[in-house]
Design an enzyme around this catalytic site. Structure first.
Site, mmCIF file in Angstrom:
data_model
loop_
_atom_site.group_PDB
_atom_site.id
_atom_site.type_symbol
_atom_site.label_atom_id
_atom_site.label_comp_id
_atom_site.label_asym_id
_atom_site.label_seq_id
_atom_site.Cartn_x
_atom_site.Cartn_y
_atom_site.Cartn_z
ATOM 1 C CG ASP A 1 8.799 45.298 -2.888
ATOM 2 O OD1 ASP A 1 7.252 45.416 -2.963
ATOM 3 O OD2 ASP A 1 8.859 44.160 -3.688
ATOM 4 C CD GLU B 1 20.863 19.252 -9.816
ATOM 5 O OE1 GLU B 1 21.482 18.166 -10.143
ATOM 6 O OE2 GLU B 1 20.633 19.733 -8.574
ATOM 7 C CB THR C 1 -0.505 48.172 -16.483
ATOM 8 O OG1 THR C 1 -0.476 46.731 -16.401
ATOM 9 C CG2 THR C 1 0.816 48.532 -17.244
ATOM 10 C CG HIS D 1 23.873 19.290 -7.295
ATOM 11 N ND1 HIS D 1 22.624 19.337 -6.616
ATOM 12 C CD2 HIS D 1 24.883 19.549 -6.279
ATOM 13 C CE1 HIS D 1 22.649 19.490 -5.303
ATOM 14 N NE2 HIS D 1 23.802 19.191 -5.025
ATOM 15 C CB CYS E 1 23.810 16.020 -3.882
ATOM 16 S SG CYS E 1 25.161 16.790 -2.853
ATOM 17 C CG LEU E 2 20.555 13.373 1.188
ATOM 18 C CD1 LEU E 2 21.395 13.144 2.356
ATOM 19 C CD2 LEU E 2 19.270 14.081 1.785
HETATM 20 N N1 GLN Z 1 23.519 17.244 3.119
HETATM 21 C C1 GLN Z 1 24.266 16.586 2.277
HETATM 22 C C2 GLN Z 1 25.704 17.139 2.541
HETATM 23 O O1 GLN Z 1 26.069 18.276 2.897
HETATM 24 C C3 GLN Z 1 24.248 16.545 0.770
HETATM 25 C C4 GLN Z 1 24.074 17.875 0.159
HETATM 26 C C5 GLN Z 1 23.158 17.942 -1.047
HETATM 27 O O2 GLN Z 1 22.411 17.192 -1.281
HETATM 28 N N2 GLN Z 1 23.118 19.036 -1.812
HETATM 29 O O3 GLN Z 1 26.709 16.528 2.126
#
Ligand code: GLN
Length: 545
Positions: A151, A512, A194, A510, A384-385
């Site tokens: 690349d 996760e 390869t 989060h 989050c959201l």
């Molecule tokens: N959009 C929402 C915010 O900015 C949630 C962000 C998200 O889910 N990571 O607060």
């Protein structure tokens, strides 16, 4: 601790998506198992300064580190495998390299010289790689180079590898990952791609020390010998990487192929007698031999994109293993959920996770799904959201405030239960300016979360601009919503949970990002356990009917 680091580069040939990240993480796991301390870094050849402003369609999930870097999703694999936190320094793009060089040029640091790709850009790349080694914490720094050799964009990175190999001799090694395709018509595995990709590396002055071959079928000794001969490596340095049932098996397959021994030999390191992968093997055994099974619905708008919810999917797997259960994840497109079809879509599921996200697309479907799981007492995890949608749903349907919304989506809503954070109001630049990285949270000892975490003070990673509007606190609490986690510094609501529901939790952070094989996240463990309980209760109920 003052260790002298050795450097390993992982390059890729033939095609993208061969799994350089998994190979890098597996190699780190093996070296850890032999008692070495390791960190893994990703160099990305694109020009964005970081992937934070990239759409998931471009780049899959954006992973967030403790110190708030928005990074490539491979860093998630690094952390999940090695259980070692990464940082800003672990993901560097071409954009970042150029930004640093240009800002040094403006400061006058190169006064008098013409600033060029070689040596200035390559020196800056070298500085970024060595930064991790110079901490004195690591025996090995593994640097994965994004993209495929040949690349145009990756040229300065490969040139840096050439220079570092020359300077460091056996303190530096290159692992090249390639594809050995099986041609059905010919009934044969083919080594030519390869050979060509190694030749491309050689043209850029880099001789790989180890060649890892992705393949669908086992490579026999003859094929290994052929690759070794054409590519100037010994047969022991040709490693088969056969397709695995799960990515978590790869370290064990790499152990069987002696990748760690080949690597230690090529960096002139005595081989420690013990390779301890006991806990890893236990995890893989439990993963492959589940005693039960649940089905989780993942409600989001990127259902066609495998990588968009990478860490969530892995967190769910970790939670499943801890409960000795297989977890089937059913992706449910939030744009397609309506009041009419929600029961049909969700009633058979054992738990619902509503995903993070940005913007209004599919949000009404998420809200409808949440109403359904709230009313039908199906285990729910909103991230989050997903948590913000749970707040909107509660405000509209329990508090009865029609038109409630987040100002992200409806700036004129009469009931802005989710609103822009105070410190976000003056921000103009979009790159790297969200509330990012680890923040503290204090849990209510009465909460389900407290019993999941088994502690009062936690720290979790964030990535958002909007937050729960504190004006709604009293109404939430008076009507059955517990504000289960609060950020003590800024008094922000980080966790909500329904009191009259077996397991309904929304988190502004989060979880996760912090779930690893060694330490599965308590919320994923709890969520899967609640889903199993829900399933068993439903089965009993059906039997009684
Ligand atoms: N959009 C929402 C915010 O900015 C949630 C962000 C998200 O889910 N990571 O607060």
């Amino acid at each position: 601790m003052n260790k002298t680091a050795k450097y390993i580069f992982v390059t890729g040939g033939v095609t993208s998506s061969l799994g350089k990240g998994i190979i890098s993480a597996s190699l780190a796991k093996l070296l850890q198992g032999r008692g070495f301390s390791v960190t893994i870094q990703k160099l990305d050849p694109y020009i964005n300064v970081d992937p934070g402003t990239l759409n998931p369609y471009e780049h899959g999930e954006c992973y967030v580190t403790e110190d708030g870097a928005e990074t490539d999703l491979d860093l998630g694999h690094y952390e999940r495998f090695s259980n070692t936190p990464t940082s800003q320094a672990n993901n560097v793009t071409t954009g970042r390299i150029y930004q640093n060089v240009i800002s040094k040029e403006r400061k006058g640091e190169y006064l008098g010289t013409t600033v060029q790709v070689i040596p200035h850009i390559t020196d800056e790349i070298k500085r970024s790689v060595k930064l991790l080694g110079q901490t004195g914490q690591y025996d090995y720094v593994i640097t994965e180079i994004g993209g495929t050799v040949g690349d145009i964009e990756s040229f300065p990175f490969i040139e840096t590898v050439r220079q570092m190999k020359w300077e460091m001799g056996s303190n530096c090694a290159v692992v090249h990952l390639t594809l050995v395709p099986f041609l059905k018509a010919a009934g044969e595995l083919k080594t030519k791609p390869t050979q060509h990709s190694v030749k491309t590396l050689l043209e850029q002055g880099v001789q790989p020390d180890i060649i890892v071959c992705r393949t669908e079928k086992h490579l026999n000794e003859g094929i290994k010998r052929k690759i070794a001969q054409f590519c100037n490596v010994s047969t022991d340095a040709v490693i088969e990487s056969i397709d695995a049932q799960t990515i978590y098996e790869v370290p064990l397959l790499m152990r069987d192929e002696k990748l760690d021994i080949a690597l230690l030999n090529s960096t002139n390191t005595p081989i420690p007698a013990i390779l301890d992968l006991v806990n890893w093997e236990r995890f893989v055994n439990r993963l492959k031999n589940p005693k039960d099974e649940v089905t989780i619905g993942l409600v989001g708008k990127y259902v066609e994109l495998k990588d968009a919810y990478k860490s969530i999917n892995e967190g769910i797997i970790h939670g499943g293993v801890e409960n000795e259960s297989k977890v089937n994840v059913k992706l449910i497109h939030s744009e397609l959920i309506t009041d009419e079809n929600v029961a049909k879509k969700l009633s058979d599921l054992d738990g619902i996770l509503v995903a993070p996200g940005f913007g209004g697309r599919g949000i009404e479907g998420k809200i409808i799904a949440i109403r359904y799981v709230r009313e039908n007492k199906i285990p729910f995890l909103g991230i989050c959201l997903g948590m913000q949608c749970a707040c909107i749903e509660f405000t509209r349907n329990v508090l009865g405030l029609k038109g409630a919304h987040s100002t992200e989506i409806d700036p004129k809503t009469p009931y802005p239960v989710i609103d822009l954070m105070e410190d976000q109001k003056k921000i103009k630049n979009m790159g790297g300016t969200m509330r990012l990285g680890a923040y503290n949270c204090k849990l209510d000892p009465e909460s389900i979360c407290y019993s999941e975490y088994q502690k009062e003070f936690i720290s979790e990673r964030h990535r958002h601009r909007f937050e729960f509007n504190n004006e709604y606190r009293d109404r939430f609490q008076e009507n059955g919503m517990r504000l289960a986690g609060i950020n003590p510094e800024k008094d922000l609501v980080e966790i909500i949970e329904l009191k009259d529901h077996p397991w309904f939790i929304g988190v502004q952070f989060h979880p996760e990002y912090k779930s690893t094989v060694k330490e599965p996240h308590p919320l994923f463990v709890g969520f899967i356990r609640a889903a199993l309980e829900h399933k068993h209760a439903r089965e009993l109920f059906q039997m009684a009917q």
